[in-house]
Design an enzyme around this catalytic site. Sequence first.
Site, PDB file in Angstrom:
ATOM      1  N   ARG A 153       7.715   6.949  57.176  1.00 33.00           N
ATOM      2  CA  ARG A 153       8.419   7.974  56.203  1.00 33.00           C
ATOM      3  C   ARG A 153      10.468   7.563  56.352  1.00 33.00           C
ATOM      4  O   ARG A 153      10.597   7.453  55.044  1.00 33.00           O
ATOM      5  CB  ARG A 153       8.518   9.170  56.817  1.00 33.00           C
ATOM      6  CG  ARG A 153       9.153  10.410  56.494  1.00 33.00           C
ATOM      7  CD  ARG A 153       9.814  10.867  55.013  1.00 33.00           C
ATOM      8  NE  ARG A 153       7.892  10.574  54.397  1.00 33.00           N
ATOM      9  CZ  ARG A 153       7.373  10.931  52.705  1.00 33.00           C
ATOM     10  NH1 ARG A 153       9.361   9.786  52.204  1.00 33.00           N
ATOM     11  NH2 ARG A 153       6.868  10.206  52.273  1.00 33.00           N
TER      12      ARG A 153
ATOM     13  N   LYS B 238      32.414  11.606  47.148  1.00 34.97           N
ATOM     14  CA  LYS B 238      31.184  12.926  47.277  1.00 34.97           C
ATOM     15  C   LYS B 238      29.725  12.199  47.249  1.00 34.97           C
ATOM     16  O   LYS B 238      28.281  11.934  46.940  1.00 34.97           O
ATOM     17  CB  LYS B 238      30.994  13.588  46.651  1.00 34.97           C
ATOM     18  CG  LYS B 238      32.359  14.286  45.750  1.00 34.97           C
ATOM     19  CD  LYS B 238      32.023  14.820  44.516  1.00 34.97           C
ATOM     20  CE  LYS B 238      33.358  15.350  43.954  1.00 34.97           C
ATOM     21  NZ  LYS B 238      33.677  16.270  43.022  1.00 34.97           N
TER      22      LYS B 238
ATOM     23  N   LYS C  93      45.637  14.702  44.901  1.00 28.64           N
ATOM     24  CA  LYS C  93      44.758  15.041  43.927  1.00 28.64           C
ATOM     25  C   LYS C  93      45.879  16.616  44.223  1.00 28.64           C
ATOM     26  O   LYS C  93      47.568  16.935  44.265  1.00 28.64           O
ATOM     27  CB  LYS C  93      43.634  15.762  45.053  1.00 28.64           C
ATOM     28  CG  LYS C  93      42.726  14.294  44.524  1.00 28.64           C
ATOM     29  CD  LYS C  93      41.551  15.031  44.611  1.00 28.64           C
ATOM     30  CE  LYS C  93      41.111  14.478  43.928  1.00 28.64           C
ATOM     31  NZ  LYS C  93      39.430  14.867  44.059  1.00 28.64           N
TER      32      LYS C  93
ATOM     33  N   GLU D 144      45.773  12.265  40.150  1.00 34.44           N
ATOM     34  CA  GLU D 144      45.351  13.208  39.283  1.00 34.44           C
ATOM     35  C   GLU D 144      46.046  14.075  38.248  1.00 34.44           C
ATOM     36  O   GLU D 144      46.618  14.774  39.099  1.00 34.44           O
ATOM     37  CB  GLU D 144      44.493  14.145  40.118  1.00 34.44           C
ATOM     38  CG  GLU D 144      43.519  14.886  39.688  1.00 34.44           C
ATOM     39  CD  GLU D 144      43.026  15.904  40.408  1.00 34.44           C
ATOM     40  OE1 GLU D 144      41.654  15.450  41.091  1.00 34.44           O
ATOM     41  OE2 GLU D 144      42.894  17.000  41.137  1.00 34.44           O
TER      42      GLU D 144
ATOM     43  N   ASP E 211      41.349  14.861  35.031  1.00 35.24           N
ATOM     44  CA  ASP E 211      40.239  15.773  35.636  1.00 35.24           C
ATOM     45  C   ASP E 211      39.772  16.857  35.079  1.00 35.24           C
ATOM     46  O   ASP E 211      41.049  17.412  34.064  1.00 35.24           O
ATOM     47  CB  ASP E 211      41.090  16.089  36.328  1.00 35.24           C
ATOM     48  CG  ASP E 211      39.987  16.587  37.393  1.00 35.24           C
ATOM     49  OD1 ASP E 211      38.676  15.901  37.887  1.00 35.24           O
ATOM     50  OD2 ASP E 211      40.353  18.226  37.781  1.00 35.24           O
TER      51      ASP E 211
END
Length: 293
Positions: free
Chosen positions: A104, A139, A171, A201, A222
């Site tokens: 597994r 992410k 950002k 961004e 973006d």
Amino acid sequence: MISFSPLPATLIEPIVRGALLEDLGRCGDLTSDAVIPHDCTATLVLRSRQAGVVAGLDLVSYAFLLVEPAINIQIWRPDGSDVGAGETIARLSGPARGLLTAERTALNFLCRLSGIATATAAMVEAVRGHKARIVSTRKTTPGLRVLEKYAVRVGGGANHRFGLDDGVLIKDNHIAIAGDIRTAIERARAAAGHMVKVEVEVDTLKQLDAALAIGVDAVLLDNMSVEDLARAVSIVGGRTITEASGRVTPKTAAAIAATGVDLISMGWLTHSAPILDIGLDMPDHQNICKHLN
């Protein structure tokens, strides 16, 4: 097959060891130890149940060999290989308890990374004919970033910055807290070393104009419409790297790439790509146990 660099053992061995410890707990594999005689050996095959791209076989090898060094592993379809449904990826033989105990953990890594590689390969194919490269983001699953970003490379994509420490990406929240885009960029330029790239961004063409006036190494466009992306690429005129991000899917990727952007980034490659279904099966579908001499 796509060219990519394998992960060093010093990175992957501790991750696999930790996963095995999580699964084995305090008492080991109670089921296999109870059901399978200690001297039983078996031969099993890793078989893909879907078409896709293989990634993660080094982790598979570590999973089995850390549990049982006597297991023999023959890789038939190495990382980066395209496989069809029902195709054998590897053959494993040795002590049956070890094969079942590591199964597994090995499959969790292999299915997860092969799924990311498969999704990436589909996106790369979707933008074929354009200069845009498919890139991953931060992410990722905590603790598994190095593996998931590797799988993106196996699928033909590229990596964005690996972490917060290898590039500046200003950002919207940075800009809001700093006060304005000029202040944010100027502070970043003053603080960053000469080897550090600065990307900002932007959500609008007005912000893009402001960023270009100050000077940055890359602009992240973006959630812009395809029309605005095309205008942005025209405004940039090759002065800096352009990256499109937001709402990128296999259906929209080609139109986004056609705008002329250099990069297309998407977080879902590493946080939401479905696994590639791969199983560990008896080669003849019969449960035959051979005993050590």
